[in-house]
Write an enzyme that holds these catalytic residues in place. Structure first.
Site, PDB file in Angstrom:
ATOM      1  N   CYS A   2      17.162 -45.679  21.552  1.00  0.00           N
ATOM      2  CA  CYS A   2      18.462 -45.124  21.879  1.00  0.00           C
ATOM      3  C   CYS A   2      18.454 -44.663  23.326  1.00  0.00           C
ATOM      4  O   CYS A   2      17.493 -44.080  23.807  1.00  0.00           O
ATOM      5  CB  CYS A   2      18.860 -43.941  21.003  1.00  0.00           C
ATOM      6  SG  CYS A   2      18.988 -44.351  19.268  1.00  0.00           S
ATOM      7  N   ARG A  27      16.764 -49.843  25.624  1.00  0.00           N
ATOM      8  CA  ARG A  27      16.246 -48.839  24.685  1.00  0.00           C
ATOM      9  C   ARG A  27      16.808 -49.020  23.276  1.00  0.00           C
ATOM     10  O   ARG A  27      16.404 -48.320  22.343  1.00  0.00           O
ATOM     11  CB  ARG A  27      16.608 -47.438  25.176  1.00  0.00           C
ATOM     12  CG  ARG A  27      16.055 -47.112  26.545  1.00  0.00           C
ATOM     13  CD  ARG A  27      16.494 -45.741  26.987  1.00  0.00           C
ATOM     14  NE  ARG A  27      15.907 -44.689  26.180  1.00  0.00           N
ATOM     15  CZ  ARG A  27      14.754 -44.107  26.435  1.00  0.00           C
ATOM     16  NH1 ARG A  27      14.066 -44.456  27.488  1.00  0.00           N
ATOM     17  NH2 ARG A  27      14.283 -43.171  25.645  1.00  0.00           N
ATOM     18  N   TRP A  73      19.480 -47.625  18.779  1.00  0.00           N
ATOM     19  CA  TRP A  73      18.470 -48.348  18.004  1.00  0.00           C
ATOM     20  C   TRP A  73      18.450 -47.639  16.654  1.00  0.00           C
ATOM     21  O   TRP A  73      18.031 -46.491  16.553  1.00  0.00           O
ATOM     22  CB  TRP A  73      17.109 -48.265  18.696  1.00  0.00           C
ATOM     23  CG  TRP A  73      16.068 -49.117  18.050  1.00  0.00           C
ATOM     24  CD1 TRP A  73      15.848 -50.433  18.268  1.00  0.00           C
ATOM     25  CD2 TRP A  73      15.093 -48.700  17.099  1.00  0.00           C
ATOM     26  NE1 TRP A  73      14.806 -50.870  17.503  1.00  0.00           N
ATOM     27  CE2 TRP A  73      14.323 -49.837  16.770  1.00  0.00           C
ATOM     28  CE3 TRP A  73      14.797 -47.487  16.477  1.00  0.00           C
ATOM     29  CZ2 TRP A  73      13.271 -49.791  15.856  1.00  0.00           C
ATOM     30  CZ3 TRP A  73      13.757 -47.438  15.565  1.00  0.00           C
ATOM     31  CH2 TRP A  73      13.008 -48.585  15.269  1.00  0.00           C
ATOM     32  N   ASN A  99      19.335 -38.956  20.806  1.00  0.00           N
ATOM     33  CA  ASN A  99      18.217 -39.902  20.742  1.00  0.00           C
ATOM     34  C   ASN A  99      17.073 -39.182  20.051  1.00  0.00           C
ATOM     35  O   ASN A  99      16.617 -38.149  20.537  1.00  0.00           O
ATOM     36  CB  ASN A  99      17.813 -40.316  22.172  1.00  0.00           C
ATOM     37  CG  ASN A  99      16.482 -41.049  22.204  1.00  0.00           C
ATOM     38  OD1 ASN A  99      16.079 -41.674  21.220  1.00  0.00           O
ATOM     39  ND2 ASN A  99      15.787 -40.976  23.319  1.00  0.00           N
ATOM     40  N   GLY A 100      16.626 -39.698  18.911  1.00  0.00           N
ATOM     41  CA  GLY A 100      15.525 -39.055  18.186  1.00  0.00           C
ATOM     42  C   GLY A 100      15.801 -39.039  16.700  1.00  0.00           C
ATOM     43  O   GLY A 100      16.658 -39.797  16.214  1.00  0.00           O
ATOM     44  N   GLU A 487      -2.696 -60.217  22.790  1.00  0.00           N
ATOM     45  CA  GLU A 487      -1.505 -59.964  23.604  1.00  0.00           C
ATOM     46  C   GLU A 487      -0.626 -61.219  23.685  1.00  0.00           C
ATOM     47  O   GLU A 487       0.602 -61.136  23.601  1.00  0.00           O
ATOM     48  CB  GLU A 487      -1.953 -59.473  24.993  1.00  0.00           C
ATOM     49  CG  GLU A 487      -0.861 -59.264  26.011  1.00  0.00           C
ATOM     50  CD  GLU A 487       0.204 -58.245  25.616  1.00  0.00           C
ATOM     51  OE1 GLU A 487       0.049 -57.551  24.608  1.00  0.00           O
ATOM     52  OE2 GLU A 487       1.228 -58.190  26.307  1.00  0.00           O
ATOM     53  N   LYS A 491       3.220 -61.338  22.423  1.00  0.00           N
ATOM     54  CA  LYS A 491       4.313 -61.719  23.325  1.00  0.00           C
ATOM     55  C   LYS A 491       5.162 -62.807  22.686  1.00  0.00           C
ATOM     56  O   LYS A 491       6.377 -62.756  22.703  1.00  0.00           O
ATOM     57  CB  LYS A 491       3.688 -62.207  24.628  1.00  0.00           C
ATOM     58  CG  LYS A 491       4.231 -61.809  25.897  1.00  0.00           C
ATOM     59  CD  LYS A 491       4.080 -60.391  26.376  1.00  0.00           C
ATOM     60  CE  LYS A 491       4.284 -59.279  25.411  1.00  0.00           C
ATOM     61  NZ  LYS A 491       3.881 -57.997  25.849  1.00  0.00           N
ATOM     62  N   GLU A 494       7.210 -61.518  19.461  1.00  0.00           N
ATOM     63  CA  GLU A 494       8.285 -60.536  19.650  1.00  0.00           C
ATOM     64  C   GLU A 494       9.510 -61.123  20.352  1.00  0.00           C
ATOM     65  O   GLU A 494      10.615 -60.662  20.113  1.00  0.00           O
ATOM     66  CB  GLU A 494       7.785 -59.290  20.375  1.00  0.00           C
ATOM     67  CG  GLU A 494       7.456 -59.487  21.823  1.00  0.00           C
ATOM     68  CD  GLU A 494       7.003 -58.209  22.517  1.00  0.00           C
ATOM     69  OE1 GLU A 494       7.521 -57.145  22.195  1.00  0.00           O
ATOM     70  OE2 GLU A 494       6.119 -58.304  23.392  1.00  0.00           O
ATOM     71  N   HIS A 510     -13.621 -67.334   9.230  1.00  0.00           N
ATOM     72  CA  HIS A 510     -13.618 -66.414   8.088  1.00  0.00           C
ATOM     73  C   HIS A 510     -12.249 -66.338   7.428  1.00  0.00           C
ATOM     74  O   HIS A 510     -11.946 -65.354   6.750  1.00  0.00           O
ATOM     75  CB  HIS A 510     -14.092 -65.026   8.545  1.00  0.00           C
ATOM     76  CG  HIS A 510     -15.470 -65.038   9.113  1.00  0.00           C
ATOM     77  ND1 HIS A 510     -16.593 -65.211   8.327  1.00  0.00           N
ATOM     78  CD2 HIS A 510     -15.913 -64.950  10.383  1.00  0.00           C
ATOM     79  CE1 HIS A 510     -17.665 -65.209   9.098  1.00  0.00           C
ATOM     80  NE2 HIS A 510     -17.283 -65.057  10.350  1.00  0.00           N
ATOM     81  N   LYS A 609      12.644 -50.677  23.835  1.00  0.00           N
ATOM     82  CA  LYS A 609      11.581 -50.540  24.824  1.00  0.00           C
ATOM     83  C   LYS A 609      10.770 -49.274  24.631  1.00  0.00           C
ATOM     84  O   LYS A 609       9.574 -49.248  24.829  1.00  0.00           O
ATOM     85  CB  LYS A 609      12.237 -50.532  26.204  1.00  0.00           C
ATOM     86  CG  LYS A 609      11.275 -50.490  27.361  1.00  0.00           C
ATOM     87  CD  LYS A 609      10.749 -51.860  27.650  1.00  0.00           C
ATOM     88  CE  LYS A 609       9.671 -51.861  28.700  1.00  0.00           C
ATOM     89  NZ  LYS A 609       8.745 -52.984  28.493  1.00  0.00           N
TER      90      LYS A 609
HETATM   91  C1  F6R Z   1       5.160 -55.303  23.538  1.00  0.00           C
HETATM   92  C2  F6R Z   1       5.519 -53.926  23.839  1.00  0.00           C
HETATM   93  C3  F6R Z   1       5.161 -52.866  22.871  1.00  0.00           C
HETATM   94  C4  F6R Z   1       4.696 -51.604  23.611  1.00  0.00           C
HETATM   95  C5  F6R Z   1       4.485 -50.458  22.625  1.00  0.00           C
HETATM   96  C6  F6R Z   1       3.943 -49.231  23.305  1.00  0.00           C
HETATM   97  O1  F6R Z   1       5.546 -56.164  24.556  1.00  0.00           O
HETATM   98  O2  F6R Z   1       6.095 -53.652  24.860  1.00  0.00           O
HETATM   99  O3  F6R Z   1       4.207 -53.300  21.969  1.00  0.00           O
HETATM  100  O4  F6R Z   1       3.517 -51.895  24.287  1.00  0.00           O
HETATM  101  O5  F6R Z   1       5.700 -50.154  22.009  1.00  0.00           O
HETATM  102  O6  F6R Z   1       4.834 -48.771  24.275  1.00  0.00           O
HETATM  103  P1  F6R Z   1       4.356 -47.840  25.441  1.00  0.00           P
HETATM  104  O7  F6R Z   1       3.401 -48.583  26.283  1.00  0.00           O
HETATM  105  O8  F6R Z   1       5.623 -47.499  26.170  1.00  0.00           O
HETATM  106  O9  F6R Z   1       3.717 -46.634  24.822  1.00  0.00           O
END
Ligand code: F6R
Length: 614
Positions: A2, A27, A73, A99-100, A487, A491, A494, A510, A609
């Site tokens: 949010c 967000r 969100w 937000n929260g 990673e 990527k 998501e 395994h 984000k």
């Molecule tokens: C993936 C991504 C998320 C963040 C995770 C932690 O691309 O961005 O997996 O890495 O939500 O977020 P931060 O780093 O802001 O604590």
């Protein structure tokens, strides 16, 4: 999660709010809404993105000089028009953006319902504003006092801004756990409030970060007055923003994600500048001074993080153990915080977070702090909650990362962690002078090597066309490239919604090997390092079962290209820092596949984000 924005001044609030919501849309983008005061207090809200809100209410909004806006969100209640923020109080004199999460909203709601309150939405936020209204009426007190009393009773996390029809020259804001920044306009009677500085920076660089459990009264005549939850006046500290407008615009790229991928030669160089100088044998993170000795003496380092930041932590585990011989444990913050972990005197916790707001990481920090650990925060967002909750730390200086998928923040986190490992190893005498020189010189050449990988963009795009329609992907790597495999898979899944799994290559036999057939693309990060021979065996195991292999190899490798379906050649570097190079083609591969599938890579579904809820 949010985004909230508010404006009080002499200009058209609608324009400032809509622009601000677009900047905050990363967000959350389940719904958007604004409330404005002209004569009345009116709310305009809509499921979907800020563009939908704009189209729906085009030409229908009043020219108010004060207003609040929200991009959601969803947590409580499905994403629809009714659950969208802002929410009215029952007499419609107040409106809130939040937000929260209010954890005890259900019991408060029941109490209010018994008093006759009726709720339109399923949200905890609507309960919050009715609760404040109820307190104000019962106590016959000011709105800010009612907010303060409410905060002593609610459990959870919040950043709120409240608009009152009776007082259009004032906004009331408060926070605990969720961020809130107040920008002070040039004329001193114009104010901008937001979840982060991105909606503010084009108007002013003077900001106040509200602290946890503080209530701010923002008034056109009297300015900013802050009280804590005990009603004690606090003096606002005005910071100067170190952010330029260009950093939060797309700069000619179609998506922020692509812009941020291409920014990495610069962001990694920025992150290293002044901190690592090979010829002077210099490795120093200026933000870690007072507690550097704690790090040197640490019996154990515990890394807490989530998602991509957790992957950076895994690379750091390998690097710190190899070069400093200090034991490292890497924990998902969400697990760590709920499992009564053992923290001994002398343990140091590294908390890694791009946003600096991740609720689980923050809670893990509080837990570790209460058990006596020293916390060093590695954050990208300056002034964020994690940066402030840590004893000391280092910023990654990647600049604002707006695409939801983390790219440049990941490589900047790695850069800080490498510098940290080098400064520690040097102090502990666990690496030789030659090793230090070799590693630091290699680090200095990384921006150029990333550039060389970015030059492969067209080649990677061609490979992507062949795999855009598959349903599954496997990513394999060993040693330092194992977290890169995780990673790469994260990527892809998501942003493209293709199911992808990352594994240490040797673990494939395994279980995951059962998935391999001619339909299964397997990305193998097989650069020339100490596990090169072993990973060749893993490639052969995949090929023997007709899997399709896309191999990331070191430039000049003659062997692997003869075995696999596609190769992506990256420049050589020291194996410990190879993740800074080998992760780049995987970012591009995910990007192109997702774009070819018609996905909005900057705003993937269901994600946000900044994950400020647990
Ligand atoms: C993936 C991504 C998320 C963040 C995770 C932690 O691309 O961005 O997996 O890495 O939500 O977020 P931060 O780093 O802001 O604590």
């Amino acid at each position: 999660m949010c985004g909230i924005v508010a404006y009080l001044g002499e200009n058209n609030a609608y324009d400032v709010l809509i622009k601000g919501l677009k900047r905050l849309e990363y967000r959350g983008y389940d719904s958007a809404g604004i409330a404005l005061i002209d004569k009345d207090l009116s709310i305009f809200k809509k499921q979907g993105k800020v563009n939908d809100l704009e189209t729906t209410f085009s030409g229908k909004t009043p020219h108010g000089k004060v207003g609040i806006g929200h991009t959601r969100w969803a947590t409580h209640g499905e994403p629809n028009d009714v659950n969208a923020h802002p929410h009215y109080s029952s007499d419609k004199n107040l409106a809130i953006i939040h937000n929260g999460i209010i954890e005890n909203y259900d019991s408060i709601k029941k109490e209010l319902q018994q008093k006759g309150h009726q709720f339109l939405s399923e949200t905890d936020s609507e309960v919050f504003i009715h609760f404040i209204e109820d307190i104000q009426k019962n106590n016959k007190c000011s709105l800010d006092e009612a907010v303060r009393i409410a905060l002593t009773k609610v459990v959870g996390a919040y950043a709120i801004v409240i608009l009152s029809k009776d007082n259009p020259d004032q906004l009331i804001a408060a926070r605990k756990g969720s961020p809130l920044v107040i920008g002070i306009g040039a004329e001193n009677n114009e104010f901008f409030l937001a979840s982060d500085a991105t909606p503010i920076v084009e108007y002013t660089k003077n900001v106040v970060y509200l602290n946890d459990e503080e209530v701010a009264i923002i008034d056109k005549t009297t300015g900013i007055n802050i009280k804590n939850i005990e009603a004690i006046e606090q003096s606002p500290y005005v910071h100067t923003l170190d952010m330029e407008l260009e950093a939060i615009e797309k700069g000619g790229f179609d998506y922020f994600m692509l812009k941020e991928i291409f920014e990495q030669p610069r962001s990694v160089a920025d992150c290293m500048r002044g901190r690592l100088i090979s010829e002077k044998e210099h490795a120093l993170l200026g933000g870690i001074r007072k507690h550097f000795n704690d790090l040197v003496e640490a019996k154990r380092i515990i890394i807490v993080a989530c998602g991509t930041s957790w992957h950076a932590g895994l690379v750091a585990e390998y690097v710190i153990e190899e070069f400093t011989r200090t034991p490292v444990e890497v924990e998902y913050a969400s697990e760590f915080r709920y499992r009564n972990p053992i923290i001994n005197k002398g343990d140091v916790v590294l908390a890694i977070s791009q946003s600096g707001e991740t609720a689980d990481t923050l809670a893990a920090i509080e837990l570790a702090k209460n058990k006596g650990a020293i916390i060093l925060g590695i954050c990208n967002v300056v002034g964020s909650s994690i940066a402030r909750a840590s004893h000391e730390g280092a910023y990654t200086h990647a600049g604002p990362e707006i695409g939801v998928a983390s790219t440049k923040a990941f490589t900047a986190q790695l850069t800080v962690l490498y510098i940290l490992a080098l400064m520690l190893a040097k102090e502990k005498n666990t690496i030789t002078k030659n090793q230090f020189l070799e590693l630091s010189r290699q680090m200095e050449s990384i921006p150029d090597k990333i550039k060389q990988v970015l030059d492969l963009n067209d080649e990677i795009e061609k490979i992507s066309t062949l795999y855009k329609d598959v349903r599954n992907f496997l990513y394999l790597g060993r040693g330092y490239n194992f977290p890169v495999a995780l990673e790469g898979a994260l990527k892809l899944k998501e942003i493209s919604y293709i199911h992808a799994e990352g594994y240490p290559a040797a673990e494939m036999k395994h279980g995951p090997i059962a998935l391999i057939d001619k339909e299964m693309p397997v990305v193998v990060i097989a650069t020339r390092d100490s596990s090169y021979d072993k990973i060749i065996s893993n490639i052969q195991e995949v090929k023997a079962r007709q899997g399709k292999v896309i191999a990331v190899v070191t430039k000049g490798d003659a062997l692997i290209p003869s075995m696999v379906d596609h190769v992506i050649e990256v420049p050589p570097t020291h194996e410990a820092i190879m993740p800074l190079v080998s992760s780049i083609p995987l970012q591009l591969l995910s990007y192109h596949i997702a774009i070819m599938r018609g996905c909005n890579v900057d705003q993937p579904r269901n994600l946000a984000k900044s994950v400020t809820v647990e």
